[in-house]
Design an enzyme around this catalytic site. Structure first.
Site, PDB file in Angstrom:
ATOM      1  N   GLU A 177     -48.433  57.240  22.383  1.00  0.00           N
ATOM      2  CA  GLU A 177     -49.277  56.081  22.055  1.00  0.00           C
ATOM      3  C   GLU A 177     -50.757  56.291  22.382  1.00  0.00           C
ATOM      4  OE1 GLU A 177     -47.347  52.896  24.158  1.00  0.00           O
ATOM      5  OE2 GLU A 177     -45.684  52.852  22.745  1.00  0.00           O
ATOM      6  N   ASN A 219     -45.585  60.895  20.100  1.00  0.00           N
ATOM      7  CA  ASN A 219     -44.707  59.733  19.913  1.00  0.00           C
ATOM      8  C   ASN A 219     -45.529  58.440  19.824  1.00  0.00           C
ATOM      9  OD1 ASN A 219     -42.026  58.521  19.937  1.00  0.00           O
ATOM     10  ND2 ASN A 219     -42.478  57.813  22.015  1.00  0.00           N
ATOM     11  N   HIS A 255     -40.051  50.238  16.676  1.00  0.00           N
ATOM     12  CA  HIS A 255     -39.783  48.903  17.233  1.00  0.00           C
ATOM     13  C   HIS A 255     -40.045  47.920  16.091  1.00  0.00           C
ATOM     14  CE1 HIS A 255     -39.351  50.128  21.413  1.00  0.00           C
ATOM     15  NE2 HIS A 255     -40.413  50.907  21.267  1.00  0.00           N
ATOM     16  N   GLU A 285     -37.307  55.242  19.334  1.00  0.00           N
ATOM     17  CA  GLU A 285     -37.170  54.041  20.184  1.00  0.00           C
ATOM     18  C   GLU A 285     -36.747  52.823  19.375  1.00  0.00           C
ATOM     19  OE1 GLU A 285     -40.533  53.254  22.682  1.00  0.00           O
ATOM     20  OE2 GLU A 285     -40.984  55.353  23.005  1.00  0.00           O
ATOM     21  N   ASP A 287     -35.495  49.520  17.865  1.00  0.00           N
ATOM     22  CA  ASP A 287     -34.791  48.259  18.094  1.00  0.00           C
ATOM     23  C   ASP A 287     -35.342  47.269  17.080  1.00  0.00           C
ATOM     24  OD1 ASP A 287     -37.263  47.766  19.323  1.00  0.00           O
ATOM     25  OD2 ASP A 287     -36.438  47.406  21.313  1.00  0.00           O
TER      26      ASP A 287
HETATM   27  C1  GLA Z   1     -43.141  52.140  24.531  1.00  0.00           C
HETATM   28  C2  GLA Z   1     -42.835  53.368  25.355  1.00  0.00           C
HETATM   29  C3  GLA Z   1     -41.447  53.343  25.922  1.00  0.00           C
HETATM   30  C4  GLA Z   1     -41.053  51.977  26.399  1.00  0.00           C
HETATM   31  C5  GLA Z   1     -41.185  51.022  25.251  1.00  0.00           C
HETATM   32  C6  GLA Z   1     -40.650  49.651  25.513  1.00  0.00           C
HETATM   33  O1  GLA Z   1     -42.824  52.212  23.226  1.00  0.00           O
HETATM   34  O2  GLA Z   1     -43.003  54.560  24.650  1.00  0.00           O
HETATM   35  O3  GLA Z   1     -41.391  54.266  26.969  1.00  0.00           O
HETATM   36  O4  GLA Z   1     -41.844  51.609  27.480  1.00  0.00           O
HETATM   37  O5  GLA Z   1     -42.568  50.956  24.972  1.00  0.00           O
HETATM   38  O6  GLA Z   1     -40.589  49.311  26.826  1.00  0.00           O
END
Ligand code: GLA
Length: 370
Positions: A177, A219, A255, A285, A287
């Site tokens: 990020e 990522n 997400h 990740e 969800d």
């Molecule tokens: C980000 C991070 C993860 C986690 C998620 C949700 O996307 O990369 O490690 O902390 O947030 O908690």
């Protein structure tokens, strides 16, 4: 993922009049039944076709982020995790504040427990994450360091952590990020402020020196949209490749939300553009949040199922996408409750009692689709 993402996604959605990601499927007609009364109403057990069986047969990784506390105290959690998944990512156990809470004082116990669990169960562990603006210990966050000192701290950290897990962890999220949602430029962090934009090149080079065999990933979230964020991440990665920085892939966090999600043609197009850079793509990740839904829960869970199933199919369609990791697997434990305080959200593929949700079935179908 930062909270601002939700307002950002909403804005993108309004601006682009977002259209449905799952194509060709209508949301289910609202029904009187709830997920509690669904056909899979008994606790899951290892059947002949778990997600893991299906993923193994396709030679891909299907994984979940792991809550270490749940793993150590909830037997059902640990059983379902190892039955259903062949890959794992630590939710917090490998973040900077967990591994080096005091200067020079490395604490690997929890992260080691995670890696041991993975290996004992034949699962592939992902290293997450070496360089991030968040989850930093107070001594680092509040300290005042020169550029050379920060470079020393970062190099020492990357080298010690990657070396500690050499031979045990072969895939790392190196930088997490680093791109601003609105501008696509590098976003503020102690690393950018203290070292400058080349901290990213350095991080990948130091990780590669520590373990030349490891697959190294950038990522980020939000790259499934057509947006400044995607453009910024794309040009960052393009620059790394042009400069010969050792990067192997991009993690698309995914997400998502049942109330606003990108058009699937955009998701596929963005994946293809990353692939055309010569990068691997991992879904890292995923969800699908439900708490802002405007429709009833059965319909929401059907939309959620369509989104999960579609993304899994997308990944299977792009050859260089061979790993799909969800950010947790049961609604009993999710960062959406603990960090976002959306207590009624149901973002994952098992309910709180480890029963399959429609999303689980959609993923099974996607994995069975040739
Ligand atoms: C980000 C991070 C993860 C986690 C998620 C949700 O996307 O990369 O490690 O902390 O947030 O908690």
């Amino acid at each position: 993922m930062r909270r601002q993402l939700f307002s950002c996604i909403l804005l993108i959605c309004i601006l682009s009049a977002c259209s449905g990601l799952p194509t060709g499927q209508q949301p289910a007609t609202p029904q009187a039944t709830t997920v509690q009364k669904a056909p899979h109403a008994t606790p899951t057990h290892k059947g002949p076709k778990t997600l893991r069986d299906l993923a193994d047969a396709r030679h891909i990784h299907i994984g979940a982020a792991v809550n270490l506390d749940a793993l150590q105290h909830d037997h059902d959690y640990s059983r379902v995790l190892s039955d259903e998944f062949n890959a794992v990512t630590p939710e917090t156990a490998m973040k900077f504040d967990a591994l080096q809470p005091q200067p020079g004082d490395y604490t690997f116990q929890q992260a080691d427990a995670f890696v041991n669990y993975a290996h004992q169960h034949g699962m592939v562990p992902r290293g997450h994450t070496l360089v991030w603006y968040s989850a930093l210990p107070p001594w680092l966050q509040n300290g005042s360091y020169s550029r050379d000192q920060l470079m020393y701290i970062l190099k020492d950290y990357i080298t010690k952590v990657v070396t500690h897990y050499k031979g045990q962890i072969n895939v790392w999220d190196v930088v997490n990020e680093a791109v601003d949602d609105d501008t696509g430029q590098l976003s503020d962090s102690i690393w950018l402020r203290g070292i400058g934009p080349d901290y990213i090149d350095m991080a990948f080079r130091w990780a590669h020196e520590a373990n030349p065999q490891a697959q190294l990933f950038y990522n980020d979230y939000g790259t499934e949209w057509s947006s400044k964020k995607f453009d910024g991440v794309y040009s960052l990665l393009q620059g790394l490749i042009q400069r010969g920085v050792p990067i192997n892939g991009v993690g698309m966090q995914m997400h998502m939300h049942t109330q606003f999600y990108p058009d699937n043609a955009t998701v596929l197009q963005n994946m293809q553009r990353f692939a055309d850079l010569g990068l691997k793509i991992d879904i890292t990740e995923m969800d699908v949040l439900t708490s802002e839904t405007k429709v009833d829960m059965p319909t929401t869970l059907k939309i959620q199922a369509d989104i999960y199933g579609t993304v899994v199919k997308d990944c299977l369609q792009i050859k260089v996408c061979q790993s799909i990791v969800f950010w947790g697997f049961t609604d009993r434990y999710t960062w959406v409750h603990s960090d976002l305080h959306r207590d009624s959200d149901q973002p994952l593929i098992f309910d709180k009692d480890y029963r399959h949700k429609p999303a689980y079935d959609a993923i099974v179908q996607a994995l069975k689709t040739p």
